[in-house]
Design a protein around this motif. Structure first.
Motif, short mmCIF file in Angstrom:
data_model
loop_
_atom_site.label_atom_id
_atom_site.label_comp_id
_atom_site.label_asym_id
_atom_site.label_seq_id
_atom_site.Cartn_x
_atom_site.Cartn_y
_atom_site.Cartn_z
N UNK A 1 0.91 -1.26 0.02
CA UNK A 1 -0.10 -0.11 -0.05
C UNK A 1 0.77 1.32 -0.07
N UNK A 2 1.88 1.38 0.85
CA UNK A 2 2.79 2.51 1.00
C UNK A 2 3.42 2.82 -0.23
N UNK A 3 4.09 1.57 -0.77
CA UNK A 3 4.89 1.84 -2.19
C UNK A 3 4.39 2.06 -3.48
N UNK A 4 3.35 1.05 -3.63
CA UNK A 4 2.67 0.96 -5.02
C UNK A 4 1.04 1.05 -5.24
N UNK A 5 0.47 0.52 -3.98
CA UNK A 5 -1.02 0.39 -3.81
C UNK A 5 -1.72 1.77 -4.33
N UNK B 1 -1.52 2.86 -7.89
CA UNK B 1 -2.34 2.10 -8.79
C UNK B 1 -3.91 2.31 -8.59
N UNK B 2 -4.28 2.67 -7.21
CA UNK B 2 -5.52 2.94 -6.85
C UNK B 2 -5.87 4.37 -7.51
N UNK B 3 -5.01 5.12 -7.42
CA UNK B 3 -5.15 6.45 -8.05
C UNK B 3 -5.34 6.45 -9.55
N UNK B 4 -4.58 5.59 -10.46
CA UNK B 4 -4.67 5.54 -11.51
C UNK B 4 -5.99 4.93 -11.84
N UNK C 1 -15.93 1.37 -16.16
CA UNK C 1 -15.60 2.33 -14.90
C UNK C 1 -15.87 1.52 -13.69
N UNK C 2 -16.99 1.01 -13.67
CA UNK C 2 -17.36 0.14 -12.74
C UNK C 2 -16.15 -1.08 -12.15
N UNK C 3 -15.64 -1.67 -13.37
CA UNK C 3 -14.56 -2.61 -13.29
C UNK C 3 -13.17 -1.88 -12.68
N UNK C 4 -12.75 -0.76 -13.03
CA UNK C 4 -11.79 0.10 -12.39
C UNK C 4 -11.97 0.53 -11.20
N UNK C 5 -13.04 0.83 -10.56
CA UNK C 5 -13.21 1.04 -9.23
C UNK C 5 -13.08 -0.13 -8.38
N UNK C 6 -13.66 -1.49 -8.99
CA UNK C 6 -13.41 -2.62 -8.40
C UNK C 6 -11.85 -2.89 -8.25
N UNK C 7 -11.40 -2.61 -9.28
CA UNK C 7 -9.78 -2.98 -9.31
C UNK C 7 -8.83 -1.90 -8.33
N UNK D 1 -10.09 -0.95 -5.52
CA UNK D 1 -10.00 -1.34 -4.08
C UNK D 1 -9.08 -2.67 -4.02
N UNK D 2 -9.09 -3.46 -5.00
CA UNK D 2 -8.02 -4.54 -5.18
C UNK D 2 -6.78 -4.02 -4.91
N UNK D 3 -6.21 -3.13 -5.71
CA UNK D 3 -4.99 -2.59 -5.74
C UNK D 3 -4.27 -2.15 -4.37
N UNK D 4 -5.21 -1.95 -3.37
CA UNK D 4 -4.58 -1.29 -2.20
C UNK D 4 -4.03 -2.54 -1.45
#
Length: 126
Positions: A66-70, A73-76, A94-100, A102-105
């Protein structure tokens, strides 16, 4: 965004210690390219067993991630979702990006399976 996942995965694979993060990045990068009909689920939920990624070490790994990359990726993914929401055709993406996002964290300890398999794992035989 899938390329971003793969980029962070390759960066993680440079060091031996980053292999768990790299593996998670490659899985989520593939999921980013083909998100429909699939779902990310915790491996402990899927197998009812703990492994390295779903143990307390996985939690520590997710905090470091989360601190280094998550967060990046979430912002992206959120920015991509906003861009997709502009058109009607882009709303499912867009809905899939929002799901991703959350996962990216916290991707460590998750795997991607078909939605039916995820539902069976969560709710028993349907």
């Amino acid at each position: 965004m899938g390329l971003m996942w793969w980029f962070f995965g390759l960066l993680a694979f440079i060091s031996i210690i980053g292999i768990p993060w790299g593996r998670a990045c490659l899985v989520m990068g593939n999921f980013s390219f083909f998100p429909f009909g699939q779902e990310a689920i915790s491996r402990s939920e899927l197998t009812n067993e703990l492994d390295l990624g779903t143990s307390p070490l996985g939690t520590i790994g997710n905090v470091i991630w989360f601190l280094l990359a998550g967060i990046w990726l979430a912002i992206g993914h959120i920015m991509s979702a906003v861009a997709c929401f502009i058109t009607i055709i882009g709303i499912p993406f867009a809905l899939q990006h929002l799901k991703l996002a959350l996962i990216s964290l916290a991707p460590i300890g998750k795997t991607v399976v078909p939605k039916e398999q995820a539902a069976r794992a969560r709710y028993g035989k349907l």
